[in-house]
Design a protein around this motif. Structure first.
Motif, PDB file in Angstrom:
ATOM      1  N   CYS A  99      34.852  30.883  34.265  1.00 45.52           N
ATOM      2  CA  CYS A  99      34.382  31.245  32.923  1.00 45.52           C
ATOM      3  C   CYS A  99      33.466  30.415  32.294  1.00 45.52           C
ATOM      4  O   CYS A  99      32.635  30.709  31.546  1.00 45.52           O
TER       5      CYS A  99
ATOM      6  N   HIS B  68      32.380  39.144  36.962  1.00 49.51           N
ATOM      7  CA  HIS B  68      33.289  38.192  36.054  1.00 49.51           C
ATOM      8  C   HIS B  68      33.772  38.714  35.009  1.00 49.51           C
ATOM      9  O   HIS B  68      34.906  38.903  34.902  1.00 49.51           O
TER      10      HIS B  68
ATOM     11  N   CYS C  61      37.408  39.543  33.853  1.00 44.81           N
ATOM     12  CA  CYS C  61      38.098  38.753  32.699  1.00 44.81           C
ATOM     13  C   CYS C  61      38.034  38.876  31.579  1.00 44.81           C
ATOM     14  O   CYS C  61      36.851  39.166  31.077  1.00 44.81           O
TER      15      CYS C  61
ATOM     16  N   CYS D 101      36.156  36.747  28.629  1.00 48.41           N
ATOM     17  CA  CYS D 101      34.766  36.798  28.847  1.00 48.41           C
ATOM     18  C   CYS D 101      34.182  38.030  28.241  1.00 48.41           C
ATOM     19  O   CYS D 101      33.050  38.201  27.825  1.00 48.41           O
TER      20      CYS D 101
HETATM   21 ZN   LIG Z   1      35.936  34.318  32.253  1.00 49.25          ZN
END
Ligand SMILES: [Zn+2]
Length: 70
Positions: free
Chosen positions: A14, A44, A48, A51
């Motif tokens: 992150c 990512h 995620c 994010c």
């Molecule tokens: Zn992340």
């Protein structure tokens, strides 16, 4: 530009994601293909949720700041 650690596919965290998120967002807004240029970041974001949210907020923020084209 920093050198990438080569061949083996590295995952980013992150922190790294946040560091480059604005670049990704700017490319997106310019109609480039950030997913091609920064596949790890895109991966990512796909995985995620935090994010992803941050990215969408960033997109909105950049759009609000200035519409260069339009
Ligand atoms: Zn992340």
């Amino acid at each position: 530009m920093s050198k990438l650690p080569a061949t083996h596919e590295a995952e980013i965290g992150c922190d790294e994601c946040f560091e480059e998120l604005h670049i990704f967002a700017e490319m997106e807004l310019k109609g480039k293909s950030p997913g091609d240029a920064m596949p790890l970041l895109k991966e990512h974001l796909d995985n995620c949720g935090e994010c992803r949210q941050e990215y969408e907020a960033l997109l909105e923020g950049i759009k609000a700041l200035g519409n260069e084209d339009a």
